[in-house]
Design a protein around this motif. Structure first.
Motif, PDB file in Angstrom:
ATOM      1  N   ARG A 217       0.832  -1.204   0.000  1.00  0.00           N
ATOM      2  CA  ARG A 217       0.000   0.000   0.000  1.00  0.00           C
ATOM      3  C   ARG A 217       0.868   1.257   0.000  1.00  0.00           C
ATOM      4  N   ASP A 221       0.828   4.125  -2.891  1.00  0.00           N
ATOM      5  CA  ASP A 221       0.534   5.525  -2.573  1.00  0.00           C
ATOM      6  C   ASP A 221       1.677   6.439  -3.014  1.00  0.00           C
ATOM      7  N   VAL A 240      -4.447  -2.769  -4.033  1.00  0.00           N
ATOM      8  CA  VAL A 240      -3.399  -3.773  -3.875  1.00  0.00           C
ATOM      9  C   VAL A 240      -4.068  -5.142  -3.957  1.00  0.00           C
TER      10      VAL A 240
END
Length: 299
Positions: A217, A221, A240
């Motif tokens: 994650r 990001d 994800v």
């Protein structure tokens, strides 16, 4: 450099679909459309009867040229229904299709081909021509399959590599151009321990499933942050997935406008161009697939 879109044409239905897709892109986004047809005809040569080989006559050679001109004329008719004449040019090239398109890509912003073809562009998707083009093109390449929906999202594969970052930047720009949303997918998996000792060590170091998911994650990001800053109003969804890269991309959306991938990668997208992942995406995608590779400095 103005937005120049080069399309490889060969008269096949898939080639016609590529012309329509590229012409629509130019129509709505501006720029120029350049249609290229390559014909692999042997050059005329003097007769050498003692070799027992019939030479290629000037008449036979002219037939190749005439056939190529006819292919370009039909492709131009398709394009002319969507773009102005001043935006449309054509080029007839002797020799191999890959070489012609790679050379054209030097001054292009995008090269577009159909998913299947005949004549000079046989095997464009899965054969040597596609491998050469997507590996050596000097700009992004789009392989068109089917008629993408007008409102479908752009799906992009993310793995944190330089090619992936280039693909993410391209995907943001395409989603903005299409006025649609972006779906960014990062595929990951947990390495399997080789025995109880390694499993215990992984747990002790925090390298468990939750840890890998959190890292995935964070990677996603971080990869999306520059695009979000450039296009703050663009709807973006990051996902994800604990699965294979190709499966994650193909299952992300039912009717995407495009799938975007980097030409090289690591992690879940290793070998995306020439390995099993690329084969799966190119075989099974029902929409255009954009293949992006980062350009070396100076290109």
């Amino acid at each position: 450099m103005s937005d120049l879109v080069v399309v490889g044409v060969d008269g096949s239905p898939e080639s016609d679909a590529a012309v329509r897709w590229a012409a629509d892109r130019v129509q709505h986004g501006g720029g120029r459309l350049h249609l290229v047809h390559a014909y692999a005809a042997p050059m005329p040569m003097p007769a050498m009867p003692f070799y027992g080989v019939l030479p290629v006559s000037e008449v036979d050679f002219a037939d190749y040229v005439q056939a190529g001109e006819a292919v370009l004329a039909l492709a131009s008719e398709i394009a002319a229904a969507r773009v102005d004449a001043v935006q449309l040019t054509t080029d007839l090239k002797p020799g191999g299709a890959a070489a012609a398109l790679v050379e054209a890509s030097r001054t292009a912003d995008l090269v577009v081909v159909g998913s299947r073809g005949h004549g000079g562009f046989t095997g464009m998707l899965l054969g040597s021509v596609s491998a050469q083009l997507t590996t050596h093109a000097h700009c992004p390449t789009v392989v068109v399959r089917g008629e993408p929906p007008a409102d479908g999202p752009v799906v992009v594969g993310v793995d944190g590599s330089d090619p992936s970052n280039a693909a993410v930047a391209f995907a943001f720009a395409e989603a903005h151009r299409l006025d649609t949303r972006l779906v960014a997918v990062h595929a990951w998996d947990t390495p399997l321990p080789t025995g109880p000792a390694e499993a215990a060590a992984m747990r002790a170091s925090g390298q468990d499933r939750d840890g890998y998911q959190q890292a995935a994650r964070q990677l996603l990001d971080g990869a999306l942050r520059p695009g979000r800053q450039r296009f703050p109003d663009l709807p973006v969804e990051g996902r994800v997935a604990e699965t294979g890269a190709a499966d994650a991309l193909l299952a992300a959306e039912d009717n995407p406008a495009m799938i975007v991938v980097g030409s090289r990668g690591h992690g879940g997208f290793t070998g995306l161009l020439l390995g099993s992942t690329s084969q799966s995406v190119l075989h099974h995608a029902t929409c255009p697939v954009a293949v992006i590779r980062p350009q070396p400095s100076g290109e």
